[in-house]
Design an enzyme around this catalytic site. Structure first.
Site, PDB file in Angstrom:
ATOM      1  CG  HIS A 184      -1.843  -1.097   1.394  1.00 13.98           C
ATOM      2  ND1 HIS A 184      -3.045  -1.132   0.529  1.00 13.98           N
ATOM      3  CD2 HIS A 184      -1.960  -2.365   2.014  1.00 13.98           C
ATOM      4  CE1 HIS A 184      -3.683  -2.228   0.603  1.00 13.98           C
ATOM      5  NE2 HIS A 184      -2.987  -2.847   1.361  1.00 13.98           N
ATOM      6  CG  ASN A 192      -7.671  -4.757   0.647  1.00 17.66           C
ATOM      7  OD1 ASN A 192      -6.999  -3.610   0.916  1.00 17.66           O
ATOM      8  ND2 ASN A 192      -7.376  -6.045   0.672  1.00 17.66           N
ATOM      9  CG  HIS A 209      -3.367  -1.337  14.914  1.00 15.15           C
ATOM     10  ND1 HIS A 209      -3.301  -2.739  14.327  1.00 15.15           N
ATOM     11  CD2 HIS A 209      -3.329  -1.272  15.891  1.00 15.15           C
ATOM     12  CE1 HIS A 209      -2.956  -3.574  15.237  1.00 15.15           C
ATOM     13  NE2 HIS A 209      -3.058  -2.685  16.501  1.00 15.15           N
ATOM     14  CE1 TYR A 225      -2.791  -2.391   8.195  1.00 21.47           C
ATOM     15  CE2 TYR A 225      -2.865  -4.628   8.647  1.00 21.47           C
ATOM     16  CZ  TYR A 225      -3.144  -3.700   7.759  1.00 21.47           C
ATOM     17  OH  TYR A 225      -3.593  -3.882   6.707  1.00 21.47           O
TER      18      TYR A 225
END
Length: 728
Positions: free
Chosen positions: A97, A169, A361, A384
């Site tokens: 990302h 996503n 997160h 994360y």
């Protein structure tokens, strides 16, 4: 907007404010207290150049030297500060990302989720600031926007109860079922480590080697090979939480849930050829589209929705394992219930400070939302946080302005790299008496308490038996698509697998496709010049889910881009009127002419936004012709290669003919008035073809074009493809 004065200003003045479409994070202290300060000036204040410590500088162009030609002196503190900071301007980019765009906005709850969740931001009328980051997965920060890839859709809710991050996503399933495989799938998808190619794409051996051997990736892969892998715009992209979460009601009752973002503009995609052209012509296409829409006031909107399921010990619904992130629950079985509306209203002031440094997160939760035992989610809860500490230099990343919570913070954490809070007191522990007992624990009914579920079982490295089904959901997706969408899936698989050097990898992937659908396998095999293998067992019996198809519904035209082609000889009154009508409809008009500048010819001049030299059909959702413009003065091959071959004839600019031919080939609506048929004929676009509108009244032409745009493309213009028999 930047100053347009050609001369360098010499009168000291305060820094310019951000542009009207920009807004930084709201001002909060590192510990979550509101700060009464103008966010527009917190980074730069004062009219004069200074060091980082506020020392005014009369010169920032010359190092301190021993004489004009002498050596540079080590004591030059300004040089050292300036160079040292520059040396450290970049931080490690995200492993995944990395390529992203973001915006600020507001979420307003409908109250419809209140029966199943006590989360305050979901209450009726509750308004919560948000920051949303969209991204690709595989590419580096410098890669193109329009590659075929999964897109990230991450939303940070700055709620009064703490920060809630919905990190998802644009595809509702994932490649893997267990987070322990996450390094493997990313290593496989990233460029080959020996040559560092190809960038930001999956069309290579390592990716297809992995997904053909690790077949739980099959469902996500077919989504990626569909039109979902190349969205038209971030504004026209669905978002999914992927995992099943648990909601907690005020009375303690629990409900399992899947999160959905539904764009108000509809779900639309690029064609593969468009994506390829944009990768070279405008690699920033998606981030530019998002920023331009917000600047123009065409604020993107999404409804947040939930699919809800009984929280049973089995955690299944209609035979579907809700803890398997490679599976979906069809909307026909569990409808998506809207629970709130998000509108993005402001672009970031600074890309690095906001878009690059924002830290999401999945473990940032609020009362009313809890996690489940999804094994992929469990790994993300660790990964994360670990990533943020590495990427942002230490554990205090939450104190960066874009990451600061809007709720009070008293966490007893101290010191470490980049600590910006100045803590008072001497007892950062509890219980204590020296700081008057502060901080105090919340009552059980006022704080966050995990749902007390029983946990039992032997320590094993296994997966549930239900996780072994790797093809039935991919088959449902395939059977749910319309014929044009199926053709695109076939084309994508054929293109990607043809890029694999190893024939064994192609053959292995064909065996996987045979288990999904024999017709899909046969069509891809034909494109690869290989025999189609027979499936090992009859294909699964599944019902299509019409909600998975993008084609067949009507959508608002808000934000659509309409090219209006004209020159000095056109009826500029009609151009002005059409341009105004396009704006009134919430669309974006771009005037295209042979040259830059303005079109004059009576009345207010018409600004030109694109020229035949710099425009390409992929920028527009529809094209209107105010007659047939003259050839541009630069329409020859030595100046512009697009004009090198001249099939258009002496009266039509060959670049305009190319633009129209491409738009026609990509099934976009075309319209015109006056003598526009000359340009259409030169481009090989029959005026009576589907989606081509020619009439005397420009407003009537625009009306028909706008109606065609509600379906995104003129799908009737695509010829029927190879037969795709439905098995099931």
């Amino acid at each position: 907007m930047p100053s347009t004065n050609d001369d360098e200003p010499t009168t000291p003045r305060e820094p310019l404010p951000p542009a009207p479409d920009q807004a930084g994070p709201e001002m909060y202290s590192p510990t979550g207290d509101p700060v009464a300060a103008d966010p527009a000036v917190r980074a730069q204040t004062g009219a004069y150049l200074t060091t980082a410590q506020g020392l005014r500088l009369p010169d920032s162009d010359h190092s301190l030297k021993a004489g004009p030609r002498g050596p540079v002196l080590l004591q030059d503190h300004h040089l050292r500060e300036k160079i040292t900071h520059f040396d450290h301007e970049r931080i490690p980019e995200r492993v995944v990302h990395a390529r992203g765009a973001a915006a600020h906005g507001v979420f307003r709850g409908y109250g419809t989720a209140t029966p199943v969740s006590k989360a305050a931001f979901l209450a009726e009328g509750a308004e919560t600031p948000v920051f949303v980051r969209f991204s690709t997965v595989l590419g580096s920060r410098g890669s193109a926007d329009t590659v075929r890839d999964t897109r990230g859709f991450a939303t940070k809710f700055y709620t009064a109860e703490g920060t809630f991050d919905l990190v998802g996503n644009n595809i509702p399933v994932f490649f893997i079922q267990d987070a322990i495989k996450f390094p493997d799938v990313i290593h496989a998808g990233k460029p080959h480590p020996d040559r560092e190619i190809p960038q930001a794409q999956s069309a290579h051996d390592t990716f297809w080697d992995f997904v053909s051997l690790h077949t739980e990736a099959t469902h996500h892969t077919i989504w990626n090979m569909s039109d979902r892998g190349i969205p038209r715009s971030y504004r026209m992209m669905e978002g999914f939480g992927i995992h099943t979460f648990r909601l907690v009601a005020a009375d303690g009752g629990t409900t399992l849930v899947k999160w959905h973002w539904k764009p108000k503009a509809g779900v639309h995609s690029l064609l593969w050829e468009e994506a390829q052209l944009l990768g070279g012509m405008d690699p920033d296409f998606h981030r530019r589209d998002l920023a331009d829409a917000i600047e123009a006031g065409a604020y993107p909107e999404w409804e947040l929705g939930i699919q809800t399921f009984p929280d049973t010990p089995e955690q299944t619904f209609e035979g579907i394992d809700l803890l398997d992130p490679t599976k979906i629950v069809p909307e026909e079985l569990a409808p998506v219930q809207p629970v709130g509306l998000m509108r993005l209203t402001a672009n970031p002031v600074n890309y690095f400070a906001e878009t690059e440094q924002v830290a999401f997160h999945p473990g940032h939760l609020v009362p009313g939302i809890d996690i489940t035992d999804d094994p992929l989610l469990a790994g993300r809860l660790f990964s994360y946080l670990d990533t943020q500490i590495s990427r942002l230099g230490g554990p205090n990343f939450a104190q960066l302005p874009v990451n600061r919570t809007h709720a009070p913070v008293n966490d007893m954490q101290r010191d470490a790299v980049h600590q910006t809070a100045v803590h008072s007191g001497i007892a950062p522990y509890r219980p204590n008496s020296l700081d008057a007992g502060c901080p105090f624990q919340a009552a059980a009914d006022r704080g966050y308490v995990e749902v007390p579920l029983p946990v039992a079982g032997a320590k094993v490295r296994e997966a549930p038996a239900s996780f072994a089904d790797h093809t039935s959901h991919a088959r449902r997706f395939w059977l749910s698509l319309t014929p044009p969408e199926r053709e695109h899936v076939i084309g994508a698989y054929t293109f990607e697998l043809s890029k694999c050097a190893g024939e064994a990898i192609r053959e292995r992937n064909l065996r996987v496709l045979a288990e999904v659908d024999p017709e899909l396998c046969a069509q891809v095999a034909a494109g690869l010049g290989l025999p189609a293998p027979e499936p090992a067992a009859p294909p699964a019996k599944v019902r299509p889910s019409p909600a998975l198809a993008q084609i067949g519904r009507r959508w608002p035209v808000t934000g659509r881009v309409v090219g209006v082609v004209a020159d000095e000889s056109a009826d500029l009154d009609s151009v002005r009127a059409v341009r105004a009508a396009v704006l009134d409809a919430g669309m974006v008009p771009l005037v295209v002419a042979p040259r830059a500048g303005r079109l004059t010819g009576g009345g207010e001049p018409v600004e030109v936004q694109r020229t035949f030299a710099n425009a390409r059909s992929v920028e527009f959702d529809a094209v209107l012709l105010a007659g047939t413009p003259r050839r541009g003065d630069d329409a020859y091959g030595a100046r512009d290669a697009k004009a090198g071959q001249d099939p258009a004839g002496p009266d039509t600019d060959p670049r305009l003919a190319q633009l129209l031919a491409e738009a026609y080939r990509h099934a976009k609506p075309l319209g015109g008035w006056a003598d526009s048929t000359r340009a259409l004929d030169a481009a090989g676009c029959p005026p009576d073809a589907p989606g081509v509108v020619v009439a005397d009244d420009p407003q009537a032409v625009l009306g028909e074009i706008a109606e065609l745009l509600t379906r995104h493309r003129v799908w009737d213009r695509f010829p029927p493809g190879a037969p795709a028999t439905r098995h099931g």
